[in-house]
Design a protein around this motif. Sequence first.
Motif: not given
Length: 441
Positions: A368-372
Motif C-alpha cells: 500500500d503506497r499510502a501506508t507503506k
Amino acid sequence: MSHVFHRNPKMDLPTAVGGQGMELIDSNGKRYIDASGGAAVSSLGHGHPRVIKAIQDQVAQLAYAHTSFFTTQVSEDLADLLAAAAPGDLNHVYFVSGGSEAVEAALKLARQYFVEIGQPQRRHMIARRQSYHGNTLGALAIGGNAWRREPFLPLLVQAHHVSPCFAYRERLDGETDSAYAQRLADELEAKILELGPDTVAAFVAETVVGATAGAVPPVADYFKRIRAVCDKYGVLLILDEVMSGMGRTGYLFACEEDGVVPDLVTIAKGLGGGYQPIGATLCTDRIYDAIVGGSGFFQHGHTYIGHATACAAALAVQQTIVDDGLLDNVRARGEQLRGELRAALGDHPNVGDIRGRGLFVGVELVADRATKATLDPARKTHAKFKARAKDNGLLLYPMGGTVDGVRGDHVLLAPPFIASPADIGRIVDRFAQTLNDVLPR
Ligand SMILES: Cc1ncc(COP(=O)(O)O)c(C=O)c1O
C-alpha cells in the motif's frame, strides 16, 4: 548431480557461457541484459577487450608473487591511481581479494591504530541496523542484517547498532532533512556516551546502503554531522563503499558527494569490475604513520593480497572509467533510469519508492503506497521478481527484509557504466513487464 556446492543447491541454474557488453549468454543461447552487474560488480560490462588484454599481458609476464617477498609495478600503479583519486589524505592502499576481506582489514587496522597510539581500551565498533558489510565473522558481526546474522549469533563478536539513514522509512512526518540528519547524529553521540567515549574505536557505515535496503542514499549533511560526532570523541569513521564505490554513484568514491573524508574506506566490487577478485582498504596518513612509526607492521594479511593479475585487471578497469569518461555516463544514465522508471511505474500501486544515486538504483515494493505497508514476507515477492525477470531476459538483484530484515521487498538495479540510452530503455521496458507479471495492477 552437480558436485559444486551451490549457494542454493535446490535451484536449477542455467550455465553461463559468455558475456558481451551489457549481456550474459547461457548454454541455450539465451541472452540476458545484466541490469544488476551481478551484485553491482560488472561496472564495464562483459568481455571488455582492454581489460582482457591487460590480464593476459600480466599473466604472461608474472601472475603472482607473494607480498612478503616482493612488490609489483602493477600494484604500485594501481595504488597510485587510487590514492590520487581518493578524497583527502586516503593515501595508503591495502589490497585484498574481496569486500568482506576489505572490511576485516579496516576493522583490524582501526583496532591496531588505537593499540599503536596507546589507547588499547578502544574496542567497540558501532554500525547501523539494515546494513551489510560481508559474510566473514567480523564483517557479519558489525553488519546489521538480522536475517544474515541470526544463525551465527553465538559466533559473532560484540557490535553495537544505531539507526540507518533511511528517509523513506524512518524520517518522521514533517521532519526536514537537516533535522533528521541531526537526530541520527545525536543518536550516534548518545550511543558513544553510553559505551564510554574512550572505549569506542570506530563507526562503520555504507555510504549508500546496498543489498540490505536497496540503494538508500543518505540525506544531505548526514555524513558531515556523523563525521563531526566521530571527531568530537576521537572515533574513526569507516565508510564501506564495497558496493557503492568505484564509480557506481557517478563518483569514484561515493563519499565525495557527501563532502566527507573517512579515516578508512573499503572498496571491492567495482574495483575489478568482476574481471578478477580484488578489494582494498584505504587509510589516511594518520593511521598509516601510527603503524609505521609504531610497531612498523600491520598484523594482518592473506596469501593473495596484492595479486598481480587482479591488480592488472583493476588498473585497466579504473583507467577505462577515466579515459572513456564513464562517470559522466553513469550520472546521465542514472538520471535517465530513475526518470524512466518513475514515468513507467511511478503510479503502480505496489511501487513505494524509486531511489538511488548514479547507476545504483532501488525500487521498493509495497502492499500500500499510502501506508507503506509491506507485502506479506511469506509471498517472497523479491524471489519471484528475480526469477520472472530472468525469464524475461533481465538480471536484477532483488532482496527481502528491506525494513527490518524480515519485512519489505526491493529490487536493486546496477547496470554497467557503458549502458547507452537505448539500453536503459530496454531495461525499463523489461522491468515494467516483470512488475506487471508479478504484481498485476
Ligand atoms: C557494502 C558491502 N560490504 C561488503 C560486502 C562483502 O563483499 P564480498 O561479497 O566481496 O565479500 C558487500 C557485498 O555485497 C557489500 O555490499
